[in-house]
Design an enzyme around this catalytic site. Structure first.
Site: not given
Ligand SMILES: [Zn+2]
Ligand SMILES: [Zn+2]
Length: 755
Positions: A458, A480, A563, A429, A476, A478, A609
């Site tokens: 991580r 945004h 979410k 992000c 991911q 991903d 997200h």
């Protein structure tokens, strides 16, 4: 008198002290016979417990073999039965704890002769004897002093210690007796052992007394139990299936991925076949995103510490991150020291994690390990910091002035915040936000939808790493979205559609939805209350209007916004959390994001997200298990294998191979001098290749191939044109054709013992 409210809404008056057993009998003979336990105001109790009035009306339910809670009572009772059997066969065995689990039960034991798997049959046989005798479980109570004497007389040292450490504050303790076996226990239990329909010992593992690795190692004996043999068989079948589908085993067998200690634990190396599947999945998503108005971006794997200080990812989640890369050598050690000083007290788990980091950094703190209290530990760290500041020549007057650990931590943090360095990115992000900020934005530009297969890192603890599903680096799918508050409904709606489209393309049609809402009593949430209210209502209205199977869960929102999570059930009934769509009011605030509205003033956008797969690694792991390694044609790394019946037809085989290649199919030929049957079996069952194309005299003469389909078997001869039409259609429609495996049909996740 007591008022009992039954599940059907009816109400019954009974005298104080009535037992659930009597209530069941008064309702009906059949219910009395089927009764296993009772539920009173959400607490599960024995049929023989006395009912007393707490608040007037009691919610009351008799539990029978149809209730999930009854299964837990049954399983815990089986832990007693197993312990009793073990004590008969292994006299002198010491017992620790024996709870029920979601699908099983265990007892931690310390036996003079360690138990081995070979002992399972005779333990099971002894358990069956006990079950057949159907003796009752009888509860009795003792004062805590007498209880301690009783367990001591029974020779149960762990129970004595348990009373001394944890139970002294209670005036009385309860026991359950079953024949000669007496155990300190809160209950509840089934009325008698005859209620047990079927049992099975599953495995044996090491476990520490009270889960503390500095204490004695015991044996943990796992078993499971059901009310009937049919349910046990179904469960064992599911376990078998789960084992066969284990993505770590199949990943190796099918050469999809590997992990090398030379690279590092939890870091996935995608082998060519796995990478092929991933590439197809990525292309599939990318094409879909372009159609849906997304714009692709690429961003680097690291970012300045400053960026993550602004986003809040650093230093707050640092125990879950790889160590930061500071330019100044002193900063790395001081960073660890700051971590410890700011924590005050650490749970044993976090203390171990910190120790891991300190060991790896060779950051030695004299006196730390010997310290008995947090105060002593913090003092030891402090002494080391003073030494370090001195040797490294770091001037830090604020630190020297500080008088306690919290102030020292603050002084170090202030200094660390001035230090330059980089972090492996834990999230994409902040990078995408910088792209949003790279140009002025007007309401006409919104929504801005930025998509990237972004790799993040991580630092999961070593013990938690598992195959592809728990890793330290993952990509991911991903994106945004930067939107105006008015666009929330349309954009979240579009994202739900996208997730559902993606899941259904992979045959993952059995799912439920979790809507995570604020806990109205908490104040940890950022953003305006009215925005939250509106956003939560929007999410709920969206899942309702789509007729989705959903549950709204208060307190499950992220602190930055509500979410929607998708929980998918795979074809053997296990649940996996996959795609997520999250609203965020926090990062736009932290990064001061703006757009110019049609009123010509600056407004704050909202962020979404979202990641339909979650991560490519985890999703791949789940897909391997879902398909048992037999990918549908559109994903299969090798779609067809050409198999000539003898060397004479190798050239014809190569021609077929080439032709299919040229039309974009993933095909290989097997020209080894092996038997055809063997090569077909290997392709079909071992490598799980969708089609085997056999060529020989007849085929060469007719310009055909003999097709064997992984699902339907022998399809006979086809011309190359026919074959390509068949394969092409199957790919285009992303058809999912699976060899059916009788699903166990069990509701709960059974992978526990396959993990
Ligand atoms: Zn018990
Ligand atoms: Zn994000």
């Amino acid at each position: 008198m007591l008022t009992l409210k039954l599940p059907d809404g009816s109400v019954r008056q009974v005298p104080e002290g009535t037992r659930p057993r009597d209530v069941a009998a008064s309702i009906g003979k059949r219910l009395a016979q089927a009764a296993v336990a009772a539920k009173v105001n959400d607490a599960v109790v024995d049929l023989d417990s006395e009912l007393h009035d707490g608040t007037g009306e009691l919610a009351f339910q008799i539990l029978t073999d149809r209730d999930k809670e009854a299964l837990a009572v049954l399983r815990h009772s089986c832990a007693h039965i197993m312990a009793r059997a073990v004590l008969r066969l292994f006299p002198g065995t010491q017992l620790a704890f024996g709870p029920a689990l979601e699908n099983a039960f265990y007892y931690d034991i310390d036996s003079p002769t360690p138990i081995r798997e070979e002992d399972f049959p005779r333990i099971e046989e002894e358990m069956r004897k006990i079950i057949k005798e159907a003796e009752p479980f009888e509860r009795f109570e003792r004062s805590t002093v007498e209880a301690r004497e009783l367990v001591r007389d029974l020779g149960q040292g762990y129970k004595v210690e348990h009373i001394d450490d944890d139970l002294k504050q209670y005036p009385t303790l309860s026991f359950y007796r079953q024949g000669e076996f007496v155990d300190l226990c809160r209950g509840p239990h089934i009325p008698n052992a005859g209620k047990v329909g079927a049992i099975k010992l599953l495995s044996i593992a090491g476990a520490y007394w009270k889960n503390d690795s500095s204490r004695k190692q015991l044996q943990r004996l796992y078993g499971t139990a059901f009310f009937n043999q049919k349910d046990l068989d179904a469960y064992l079948h599911q376990l078998e299936e789960a084992k066969k589908r284990d993505h770590r085993v199949l990943g190796k067998q099918l050469k999809l991925f590997t992990v090398s200690q030379a690279v590092g634990s939890g870091l996935i190396l995608w082998m060519p076949k796995g990478a092929t599947v991933r590439g197809i999945l990525e292309t599939f998503i990318k094409d879909e995103l372009l159609k849906r108005g997304y714009q692709p971006v690429y961003t680097p794997h690291i970012g300045r510490l400053e960026l993550y200080r602004t986003s809040g990812h650093f230093p707050y989640y640092r125990d879950a991150q790889f160590p930061p890369m500071y330019f100044r050598p002193a900063a790395e050690a001081l960073d660890l020291a700051q971590w410890r000083l700011s924590a005050g007290h650490l749970s044993p788990e976090k203390e171990r994690a910190l120790k891991d980091f300190m060991d790896q950094a060779h950051f030695k703190v004299p006196g730390y390990e010997e310290a008995r209290t947090d105060e002593e530990r913090l003092e030891a760290v402090h002494r080391q910091v003073v030494k370090l500041l001195d040797t490294m020549g770091v001037e830090l007057p604020a630190y020297h002035k500080a008088t306690n650990a919290a102030e020292r931590a603050k002084a170090l943090l202030d200094w660390l915040e001035q230090q330059e360095g980089f972090l492996l990115k834990p999230m994409n992000c902040p990078h995408h936000i910088q792209i949003y900020k790279a140009e002025p934005r007007s309401y006409r530009d919104l929504p801005v939808r930025l998509a990237e297969f972004g790799t993040v890192y991580r630092f999961e603890q070593t013990g938690e790493l598992s195959g592809m599903t728990r890793v330290r680096g993952f990509t991911q799918d991903d994106a945004h979205l930067f939107i105006t508050p008015e666009q929330t409904e349309a954009e979240v709606g579009a994202n739900i559609d996208l997730v559902l489209f993606v899941l259904s393309s992979l045959g993952l049609n059995d799912y439920r939805v979790r809507v995570g809402l604020r806990d109205p009593k908490s104040d940890k949430y950022v953003g305006k209350a009215e925005n939250w209210e509106k956003a939560e209502q929007t999410l709920l209205a969206l899942v309702k209007s789509r007729g989705m199977n959903y549950s709204a869960e208060e307190g499950e929102a992220a602190f930055y916004g509500p979410k929607i999570d998708f929980v998918v059930r795979d074809c053997i009934g296990r649940e996996w959390q996959l795609g997520t769509v999250q609203l965020d009011y926090n990062l736009p605030e932290r990064f001061g994001l703006e757009y110019i509205g049609n009123d010509n003033t600056a407004h704050r956008p909202v962020m979404i997200h979202r990641a339909p797969f979650g991560s490519m690694e985890r999703f791949m792991g789940i897909l391997i298990e879902h398909f048992a390694g037999a990918f549908p044609l559109w994903l299969a790394p090798e779609q067809a294998r050409v198999i000539p019946v003898s060397e004479r037809f190798a050239e014809y085989g190569q021609r077929i191979e080439k032709e299919l290649h040229e039309h974009g199919f993933r095909v290989h030929g097997d020209y080894r001098p092996e038997k055809v049957g063997y090569k077909i079996r290997e392709a079909r069952y071992m490598e799980k290749i969708p089609y085997a194309l056999v060529v020989g005299e007849k085929e060469q003469a007719a310009g055909t191939v003999a097709v064997t389909d992984r699902v339907d078997g022998d399809l006979g001869a086809m011309s190359i044109g026919e074959l390509m039409k068949r394969l092409g259609d199957e790919v285009k429609e992303r058809r999912i054709r699976q060899v059916s495996t009788a699903s166990a049909g069990l509701a709960d996740r059974g992978a526990q013992f396959a993990d």
